[in-house]
Design a protein around this motif. Structure first.
Motif, PDB file in Angstrom:
ATOM      1  N   VAL A 132       0.846  -1.186   0.000  1.00 60.33           N
ATOM      2  CA  VAL A 132       0.000   0.000   0.000  1.00 60.33           C
ATOM      3  C   VAL A 132       0.886   1.241   0.000  1.00 60.33           C
ATOM      4  CG1 VAL A 132      -1.889   1.206   1.170  1.00 60.33           C
ATOM      5  CG2 VAL A 132      -1.698  -1.290   1.373  1.00 60.33           C
ATOM      6  N   ARG A 133       0.646   2.129  -0.958  1.00 54.09           N
ATOM      7  CA  ARG A 133       1.427   3.360  -1.056  1.00 54.09           C
ATOM      8  C   ARG A 133       0.816   4.453  -0.190  1.00 54.09           C
ATOM      9  NH1 ARG A 133       3.004   6.835  -6.510  1.00 54.09           N
ATOM     10  NH2 ARG A 133       3.284   8.813  -5.444  1.00 54.09           N
ATOM     11  N   PHE A 134       1.692   5.165   0.521  1.00 51.87           N
ATOM     12  CA  PHE A 134       1.305   6.325   1.313  1.00 51.87           C
ATOM     13  C   PHE A 134       2.249   7.474   0.992  1.00 51.87           C
ATOM     14  CE2 PHE A 134      -0.340   2.861   3.881  1.00 51.87           C
ATOM     15  CZ  PHE A 134      -1.523   3.351   4.376  1.00 51.87           C
ATOM     16  N   ALA A 135       1.743   8.702   1.123  1.00 53.76           N
ATOM     17  CA  ALA A 135       2.595   9.882   1.113  1.00 53.76           C
ATOM     18  C   ALA A 135       3.096  10.057   2.537  1.00 53.76           C
ATOM     19  CB  ALA A 135       1.815  11.111   0.675  1.00 53.76           C
ATOM     20  N   PRO A 136       4.410  10.186   2.736  1.00 50.81           N
ATOM     21  CA  PRO A 136       4.911  10.362   4.104  1.00 50.81           C
ATOM     22  C   PRO A 136       4.308  11.604   4.760  1.00 50.81           C
ATOM     23  CG  PRO A 136       6.720   9.988   2.576  1.00 50.81           C
ATOM     24  CD  PRO A 136       5.486  10.197   1.748  1.00 50.81           C
ATOM     25  N   GLY A 137       4.035  11.480   6.039  1.00 46.47           N
ATOM     26  CA  GLY A 137       3.532  12.589   6.824  1.00 46.47           C
ATOM     27  C   GLY A 137       4.466  12.865   7.985  1.00 46.47           C
ATOM     28  N   ASP A 138       4.130  13.855   8.771  1.00 45.27           N
ATOM     29  CA  ASP A 138       4.949  14.211   9.925  1.00 45.27           C
ATOM     30  C   ASP A 138       4.683  13.256  11.066  1.00 45.27           C
ATOM     31  OD1 ASP A 138       6.001  16.433   8.616  1.00 45.27           O
ATOM     32  OD2 ASP A 138       4.364  17.732   9.288  1.00 45.27           O
ATOM     33  N   ALA A 139       5.753  12.825  11.717  1.00 51.66           N
ATOM     34  CA  ALA A 139       5.627  12.019  12.928  1.00 51.66           C
ATOM     35  C   ALA A 139       5.455  12.969  14.106  1.00 51.66           C
ATOM     36  CB  ALA A 139       6.879  11.160  13.108  1.00 51.66           C
ATOM     37  N   GLY A 140       4.955  12.468  15.213  1.00 51.54           N
ATOM     38  CA  GLY A 140       4.787  13.308  16.381  1.00 51.54           C
ATOM     39  C   GLY A 140       3.966  12.633  17.441  1.00 51.54           C
ATOM     40  N   GLU A 141       3.517  13.401  18.405  1.00 52.88           N
ATOM     41  CA  GLU A 141       2.816  12.836  19.545  1.00 52.88           C
ATOM     42  C   GLU A 141       1.319  12.690  19.336  1.00 52.88           C
ATOM     43  OE1 GLU A 141       3.804  14.926  23.100  1.00 52.88           O
ATOM     44  OE2 GLU A 141       5.946  14.872  22.663  1.00 52.88           O
ATOM     45  N   GLY A 142       0.742  13.413  18.417  1.00 47.34           N
ATOM     46  CA  GLY A 142      -0.713  13.357  18.214  1.00 47.34           C
ATOM     47  C   GLY A 142      -1.103  12.549  17.024  1.00 47.34           C
ATOM     48  N   PHE A 143      -2.403  12.271  16.923  1.00 44.08           N
ATOM     49  CA  PHE A 143      -2.932  11.541  15.789  1.00 44.08           C
ATOM     50  C   PHE A 143      -3.169  12.495  14.650  1.00 44.08           C
ATOM     51  CE2 PHE A 143      -4.408   9.039  19.476  1.00 44.08           C
ATOM     52  CZ  PHE A 143      -3.672   7.896  19.222  1.00 44.08           C
TER      53      PHE A 143
END
Length: 143
Positions: A132-143
């Motif tokens: 499954v292809r995804f565009a990378p997003g920002d990691a962090g503490e929230g959803f």
């Protein structure tokens, strides 16, 4: 019997090709191995009695240099434990997220003649899979 997936359908692959090609991509891989690898007759690994997991390790060994050459890297890897939300029958052995600098790098990898030889190990190894292809997003503490 539940439908299994090893290779992309023509429609799914076309949808992948139609997406932007000049941005980083993450590819979620979910893997369920065969108990015994299923190589085509005459293949150098046929008859060795390898498990699906062992055949997938061979795929990693033989495709890894090409994957790295095109700029690929593994950004997450895990071993399946249980389904929390979803069908109880959805069982995987392993999962990982592969990152590519862009989809062009992915295309370069799958068109490489050495990769095309290596992918026989993947096909022999897997009873079922998802890619499954995804565009990378920002990691962090929230959803």
């Amino acid at each position: 019997m539940t439908k299994t997936y090893i290779d992309p359908s023509p429609a799914n692959f076309q949808a992948f090709k139609d997406l932007p090609r000049d941005e980083p991509i993450h590819m979620l891989n979910l893997l369920r191995y065969r108990e015994e690898a299923a190589y085509p007759a005459g293949h150098e690994n046929a008859g060795k009695g390898w498990s699906g997991r062992r055949a997938y390790q061979e795929y990693g060994k033989t495709s890894g240099p090409i994957f790295r050459r095109v700029g690929g890297s593994i950004v997450w890897r895990g071993a399946f434990q249980t389904v929390v939300t979803g069908p109880e029958a959805m069982q995987w052995h392993d999962g990982f997220v592969a990152q590519y600098p862009n989809s062009g790098a992915f295309f370069e990898m799958i068109k490489d003649p050495d990769y095309q030889k290596a992918v026989v190990n993947r096909t022999a190894a897997l009873a079922d899979s998802r890619l499954v292809r995804f565009a990378p997003g920002d990691a962090g503490e929230g959803f």
